[in-house]
Design a protein around this motif. Structure first.
Motif, PDB file in Angstrom:
ATOM      1  N   VAL A  67       3.723  -3.412   6.962  1.00  0.00           N
ATOM      2  CA  VAL A  67       2.521  -3.808   6.210  1.00  0.00           C
ATOM      3  C   VAL A  67       2.909  -4.169   4.776  1.00  0.00           C
ATOM      4  O   VAL A  67       2.467  -5.188   4.236  1.00  0.00           O
ATOM      5  N   ALA A  71       2.379  -7.965   3.642  1.00  0.00           N
ATOM      6  CA  ALA A  71       1.316  -8.127   2.636  1.00  0.00           C
ATOM      7  C   ALA A  71       1.891  -8.722   1.354  1.00  0.00           C
ATOM      8  O   ALA A  71       1.320  -9.655   0.776  1.00  0.00           O
ATOM      9  N   THR A 128      -3.365  -5.700   6.429  1.00  0.00           N
ATOM     10  CA  THR A 128      -2.236  -6.426   5.836  1.00  0.00           C
ATOM     11  C   THR A 128      -2.735  -7.649   5.065  1.00  0.00           C
ATOM     12  O   THR A 128      -2.311  -7.904   3.935  1.00  0.00           O
ATOM     13  N   GLU A 197      -1.794   0.626   1.762  1.00  0.00           N
ATOM     14  CA  GLU A 197      -1.939   0.764   3.231  1.00  0.00           C
ATOM     15  C   GLU A 197      -2.238   2.208   3.593  1.00  0.00           C
ATOM     16  O   GLU A 197      -3.119   2.492   4.412  1.00  0.00           O
TER      17      GLU A 197
END
Lengths: 263, 318
Positions: A67, A71, A128, A197
């Motif tokens: 993630v 991201a 994400t 996250e």
């Protein structure tokens, strides 16, 4: 301290890559009694379903890193493109793009991420994308500054005069000047993306159970923390160590690549 | 200075309009619309009933018109009604905002009390053991998830201190002692990440100021070191710190979402999160608009204060 940071990051990357080899158990298998305290067979204890916490943490590092990297890649590619074009073209387009960036800064990042995941729905992909979008304006600003500094220089003018198209001039002559601050920002953004996250998952808006996300583990395990504190302690410690690793590394890189920003 | 203030003020309205546009678009990304949300509560409706409800709520109008109407409502402070509790969102905000502001103010104060002395000591003993320890402490604070720290505080409070904050929230003006007891852990949890930011900024700012000529002059004139540090250096070193604290005050609204949820504080963050869980989108919309407006105004105040404190800024901009 940056060496320690790099070592921490590398250790987590190795664990994530080799998770299926190094983890003692499968992440979703109940292998022992519920809420067993740390002991030789389960070094970090078991959770409310009798799953091995160490194994879940090792597999969870894959999710955190995935993630974080994806991201930040969304924020980096999108934001840096906006910043490069904005600074290079200048004029009205620059003003318009930078006002859009300013507006995106007017909502605190975690509120924006929470609202985005709330609207899009929880899950790995949406979390994400939400985190990536939140980083876009930061990368745009970081990239635009150095572009403005070099865009009027002789060598860029010469490249233009020699018939270089915008893409060629930007990628060959402008981009190298933006790399140092972008690398530093990327490392620091990785740490906050991993935190974001974990926060979204803790709140039930990110990765959903039974996926072994560290934030989800802490969020679901919190109910049992008086009986079994290890269920809440270890996932949080894992988040902290990985984020600390990226922060130490980012600080070190900043000292080397961009000493003006040294704290 | 007048030009600087005018230039800065002129940015507020476009910024706010831009943020309302983002929020409006975000809310339209919701799967379905408010009628679908209402149907979830009221059971199924016929197609005719849905169409007339949509017409009644103005959802059949083109999006730009819907946006303008919503903006008009915002100007009149009509933020709609909660789909769950039927309470006006404006009233809900009036009840919840003071809790969050109090939490943010307490967190800023606590972080300043810890971070500024730590930053000064760290700068004075640069690259010595105490500096490394303080910097590591700062990085740990930055790396520690707020929700984990809050969880550890509850765990530590229950296990070691045999004490937990009161469960029922009491406003400060009604029961100050109970209120402060209740705010203690949330404030600590929220303050620690800010400590790291303020400490690092104080340290770097002090290091820069301590190398200035006027500091050397003060020393050469025989001023005692505490006078040099506290009277001459700190005053100027705190200018960027004030800015960072101001900007972070806005970010604390984000952190408060998590902290309020964990400690059950009935603030803005608690309200926003529950509205998201319940898909109560007028409340989400109202809360995010408030946060954006607050954030923009805090940044405005910070810029104006910075202009007052540092003349170079206002003359540069004007």
């Amino acid at each position: 301290m940056s060496t320690a940071g790099a070592a921490l990051v590398v250790a987590f990357v190795v664990l994530a890559v080799l998770a299926s080899v190094v983890a003692p158990h499968a992440p979703d298998d109940p292998v022992g009694q519920r809420l067993t305290a740390p002991q030789r067979a389960y070094p970090l204890g078991t959770d409310e379903f009798g799953r091995d916490i160490l194994s879940r943490l090792i597999f969870g590092s894959r999710i955190s890193l995935w993630v974080g990297v994806v991201a930040v890649a969304i924020g980096l590619v999108g934001g840096a493109s906006v910043g490069l074009v904005s600074g290079y073209v200048g004029g009205r387009l620059d003003m318009l793009l930078m006002r859009v960036v300013d507006v995106m800064f007017s909502i605190p990042p975690i509120i924006l991420a929470i609202t985005l995941t709330g609207v899009l729905g929880p899950g790995l992909t949406n979390a994400t994308v939400a985190i990536g979008l939140v980083y876009l304006p930061t990368f745009a600003r970081v990239a635009r500054g150095p572009v403005l500094a070099v865009v009027g220089r002789e060598y860029v003018e010469a490249a233009r005069a020699a018939g270089g198209g915008a893409t060629r001039v930007l990628s060959l002559h402008v981009l190298p000047n933006v790399m140092a601050p972008l690398i530093v920002q990327t490392t620091l953004a990785l740490s906050t993306a991993i935190l974001a996250e974990a926060t979204l998952s803790f709140l039930g808006l990110g990765i959903q159970p039974p996926e072994p996300s560290w934030g989800t583990m802490l969020g679901t395990g919190r109910k049992y923390m008086e009986l079994a504190p290890w269920v809440a302690i270890f996932p949080g410690a894992a988040v902290m160590l990985l984020v600390l690793g990226f922060n130490l590394l980012g600080d070190g890189l900043r000292d080397v690549l961009d000493p003006r920003l040294r704290p | 200075m007048t030009l600087y203030v005018a230039a800065r003020l002129s940015l507020v309205i476009p910024m706010f309009l831009g943020s309302t546009l983002i929020i409006f678009v975000l809310m339209r990304l919701l799967p379905g619309d408010v009628v679908d949300q209402l149907m979830g509560l009221e059971g199924s409706l016929s197609a005719e009933a849905r169409a007339s409800l949509r017409q009644l709520l103005g959802l059949d109008a083109p999006l730009p018109l819907q946006y303008l109407k919503w903006l008009g409502d915002l100007v009149r402070l009509e933020l709609g009604v909660s789909l769950r509790s039927s309470l006006p969102v404006r009233e809900m905000l009036v009840q919840r905002v003071p809790v969050t502001i109090e939490l943010a103010v307490l967190a800023v104060l606590l972080s300043m009390v810890i971070a500024v002395p730590l930053g000064i000591v760290s700068a004075l003993f640069r690259n010595r053991a105490i500096d490394f320890t303080a910097r590591l402490f700062g990085l740990l604070g930055l790396s520690m998830p707020v929700f984990w720290l809050a969880t550890l505080l509850i765990l530590g409070g229950a296990s070691f201190l045999h004490w937990l904050p009161p469960v029922i929230y009491a406003p400060f003006w009604q029961a100050p002692l109970q209120n402060l007891k209740q705010m203690a852990f949330p404030t600590l949890a929220l303050a620690l990440s800010l400590v790291a930011v303020v400490m690092r900024m104080t340290r770097s700012s002090m290091l820069e100021v301590l190398e200035q000529d006027y500091i050397q002059t003060a020393r050469a004139k025989g001023a005692a070191e505490p006078t040099v540090v506290l009277r001459h250096a700190l005053k100027n070193a705190l200018i960027p710190v004030v800015t960072v604290v101001g900007v972070q005050f806005g970010y604390l609204l984000g952190g408060s979402v998590v902290v309020e949820q964990i400690f059950g504080l009935p603030g803005l963050g608690f309200m926003l999160l529950n509205a998201i869980y319940q898909r109560d989108y007028p409340v989400v919309q109202g809360a995010v608009v408030f946060v954006a407006l607050f954030f923009i105004l805090v940044n405005l105040v910070v810029d104006l204060v910075y202009g007052v404190l540092d003349p170079r800024i206002r003359y540069g901009s004007a």
